[in-house]
Design a protein around this motif. Structure first.
Motif, PDB file in Angstrom:
ATOM      1  N   THR A  20      73.352  25.032  25.354  1.00 12.04           N
ATOM      2  CA  THR A  20      72.453  25.484  24.288  1.00 12.04           C
ATOM      3  C   THR A  20      71.014  25.255  24.778  1.00 12.04           C
ATOM      4  OG1 THR A  20      72.278  23.312  23.262  1.00 12.04           O
ATOM      5  CG2 THR A  20      74.119  24.732  22.533  1.00 12.04           C
ATOM      6  N   PRO A  21      70.037  25.887  24.154  1.00 14.25           N
ATOM      7  CA  PRO A  21      68.645  25.634  24.557  1.00 14.25           C
ATOM      8  C   PRO A  21      68.260  24.152  24.508  1.00 14.25           C
ATOM      9  CG  PRO A  21      68.741  27.602  23.209  1.00 14.25           C
ATOM     10  CD  PRO A  21      70.122  26.982  23.172  1.00 14.25           C
ATOM     11  N   ALA A  22      68.718  23.437  23.510  1.00 12.28           N
ATOM     12  CA  ALA A  22      68.401  22.006  23.406  1.00 12.28           C
ATOM     13  C   ALA A  22      69.040  21.217  24.557  1.00 12.28           C
ATOM     14  CB  ALA A  22      68.866  21.458  22.066  1.00 12.28           C
ATOM     15  N   GLU A  23      70.292  21.538  24.881  1.00 10.52           N
ATOM     16  CA  GLU A  23      70.966  20.863  25.997  1.00 10.52           C
ATOM     17  C   GLU A  23      70.271  21.197  27.313  1.00 10.52           C
ATOM     18  OE1 GLU A  23      75.587  20.734  24.392  1.00 10.52           O
ATOM     19  OE2 GLU A  23      74.811  22.608  25.240  1.00 10.52           O
ATOM     20  N   TRP A  24      69.863  22.453  27.468  1.00 12.10           N
ATOM     21  CA  TRP A  24      69.158  22.902  28.676  1.00 12.10           C
ATOM     22  C   TRP A  24      67.864  22.104  28.834  1.00 12.10           C
ATOM     23  CZ3 TRP A  24      69.997  26.410  32.636  1.00 12.10           C
ATOM     24  CH2 TRP A  24      68.876  26.791  33.375  1.00 12.10           C
TER      25      TRP A  24
END
Length: 156
Positions: A20-24
């Protein structure tokens, strides 16, 4: 120049693509080195092949939107529209020219960097795109962070 990936590295690329963008964003080490201005140098093919070097050197200059105290972009949310910022994506990571081997994304795929990139941001100063475009080779040579020669080397 993309290099051939091992099976394990290919699997790590697939894992990155699913984040996800947050994980990235959580993988980023917030080192600020991607915001340093860069120059390319050329070696003869046999020398480049021997040392495994891609020719990118980092300068004691950074994007004029980069805050050298906080190591953060002052316009992060709109950086792609407002400057010549390059979005860190899989192509940038695999190209091996814009990010040091100690970048979190690069290490995620290739493992620990043999020469971690460390910068004394007290010696770095911002420069806007127009001024950067007018820098001569001789001027750029004076701004090179000498140890940056090692930063893009990756374990084989």
């Amino acid at each position: 120049m993309k290099k051939k990936l091992t099976f394990a590295q290919q699997e790590r690329v697939k894992e990155l693509a699913r984040l996800t963008p947050a994980e990235w964003d959580a993988i980023c080490k917030r080192c600020g080195i991607c915001c340093l201005r860069k120059v390319a140098i050329c070696f003869e093919k046999d020398v480049a092949k021997y040392i495994g070097y891609n020719g990118t050197l980092y300068l004691k200059l950074c994007c004029d939107h980069f805050n050298t105290k906080t190591k953060c972009c002052n316009i992060y949310q709109t950086r792609l529209q407002a400057s010549n910022c390059c979005k860190v994506d899989m192509d940038v990571i695999l190209a091996g020219e814009l990010l040091p081997a100690s970048c979190g994304y690069v290490e995620y795929i290739f493992g620990p960097a043999p020469f971690p990139a460390n910068v004394d941001f007290n010696m770095v100063r911002p420069i806007d795109n127009a001024k950067m475009a007018r820098i001569t080779s001789a001027d750029a040579e004076k701004e090179i962070i000498l140890k940056s020669f090692l930063w893009n080397l990756r374990r084989r």
